[in-house]
Design an enzyme around this catalytic site. Structure first.
Site, PDB file in Angstrom:
ATOM      1  N   HIS A 173       0.324  11.141   0.479  1.00 29.01           N
ATOM      2  CA  HIS A 173       1.299  10.813  -0.555  1.00 29.01           C
ATOM      3  C   HIS A 173       0.801  11.266  -1.928  1.00 29.01           C
ATOM      4  CE1 HIS A 173       1.663   7.788   2.680  1.00 29.01           C
ATOM      5  NE2 HIS A 173       2.960   7.932   2.497  1.00 29.01           N
ATOM      6  N   SER A 187       0.849  -1.183   0.000  1.00 23.89           N
ATOM      7  CA  SER A 187       0.000   0.000   0.000  1.00 23.89           C
ATOM      8  C   SER A 187       0.879   1.224   0.000  1.00 23.89           C
ATOM      9  CB  SER A 187      -0.912   0.005   1.234  1.00 23.89           C
ATOM     10  OG  SER A 187      -0.152   0.321   2.380  1.00 23.89           O
ATOM     11  N   SER A 188       0.265   2.390  -0.200  1.00 19.53           N
ATOM     12  CA  SER A 188       1.047   3.617  -0.251  1.00 19.53           C
ATOM     13  C   SER A 188       1.601   3.989   1.116  1.00 19.53           C
ATOM     14  CB  SER A 188       0.181   4.766  -0.772  1.00 19.53           C
ATOM     15  OG  SER A 188      -0.873   5.031   0.134  1.00 19.53           O
ATOM     16  N   CYS A 189       1.085   3.405   2.181  1.00 17.56           N
ATOM     17  CA  CYS A 189       1.523   3.775   3.528  1.00 17.56           C
ATOM     18  C   CYS A 189       2.250   2.629   4.217  1.00 17.56           C
ATOM     19  CB  CYS A 189       0.326   4.185   4.380  1.00 17.56           C
ATOM     20  SG  CYS A 189      -0.512   5.650   3.765  1.00 17.56           S
ATOM     21  N   GLY A 190       2.696   1.608   3.469  1.00 20.76           N
ATOM     22  CA  GLY A 190       3.345   0.486   4.122  1.00 20.76           C
ATOM     23  C   GLY A 190       4.361  -0.190   3.244  1.00 20.76           C
TER      24      GLY A 190
END
Length: 260
Positions: free
Chosen positions: A176, A103-106
């Site tokens: 992001h 994902s964009s956050c992980g």
């Protein structure tokens, strides 16, 4: 059309209010006919998003490597397509061939852990950022946040002149994504990111630092505090990093400027 949820108060009273929700939809990013990623994003400025994402992902070395951007709404979301040339094509095909879920956050997988340790390029030599410029930009940021004004739930990223004047700004449900949209807008305008500073309404994670550095920025200001990795990466790259920006105070985490 605004929704009408019921607000419950601590004293037991209720009332119906009008709320507009921040838009969040799946956006598929396709380059050279290959599906690279599906991101949850707000469906505006998607050409900027496709351009900026390609630059921060290293799929393109310069805006000239990105052409024929097309955005289309489909049944379950949106698709943003673009053609890439240059050395970034190798990374595109390798990623598609060995793609792992993320994902964009992980981060997931050995490849991503190795990628995190890859040194960032050093930022360009730059002068110190004046705190008054940060306060000036903060005072004007709301004027560039129509989505936040309407919903109260969007992130913003802005590029500011050295005196704090806001030159470009983009919003998105994802922090992001807002950065990628801003970077794409700067690339389209032919505006280099090294002369001014980037102001982000978000928490300063390592991804925000990396996107700023890869966009050629020299100074980054965020409204929330940084993570430990963000500080480490900023210092290693020489990025000037200011955080916890408020109307009357701001924290200088790393001053990468050359002393006068």
């Amino acid at each position: 059309m605004p929704d009408r949820p019921i607000q419950h108060a601590a004293d037991g009273s209720t009332k119906t209010i009008e709320r507009e929700w921040v838009p969040e939809v799946p956006v598929a990013l396709e380059y050279n006919g290959l599906s690279y990623a599906v991101m949850m994003a707000s469906p505006h400025d998607l050409e900027d998003f496709a351009r900026g994402f390609a630059l921060t992902e290293g799929l393109a070395r310069s805006p000239d490597d990105i052409t024929d951007i097309a955005v289309v709404e489909v049944e379950h979301g949106w698709i943003a397509r673009a053609q890439l040339t240059g050395l970034g094509i190798e990374k595109l095909t390798e990623r598609v061939r060995t793609r792992v879920a993320e994902s964009s956050c992980g981060l997931c997988g050995i490849e991503n852990l190795e990628a995190v340790s890859t040194p960032l390029p050093r930022v360009a030599t730059h002068e110190a950022l004046e705190p008054q410029a940060i306060f000036a930009a903060l005072g004007k940021l709301r004027d560039h946040q129509p989505l936040t004004t309407a919903t109260g739930a969007a992130h913003a990223a802005a590029f500011c002149a050295p005196d704090g004047a806001i030159l470009q700004a983009r919003e998105d449900v994802g922090r992001h994504n807002a950065m990628d949209k801003l970077i794409g807008a700067l690339a389209l305008a032919g505006q280099g990111a090294s002369d001014g500073f980037i102001l982000s309404s978000a928490r300063c994670s390592y991804e925000i630092v990396e996107k700023a550095v890869r966009a050629g920025a020299t100074r980054l200001v965020t409204i929330s505090l940084p993570t430990s990795m963000a500080v480490e990466r900023a210092r290693a790259a020489g990025l000037s990093l200011w955080c916890l920006a408020r109307d009357d105070s701001v924290l200088c985490v790393n001053n990468g400027a050359v002393p006068k």
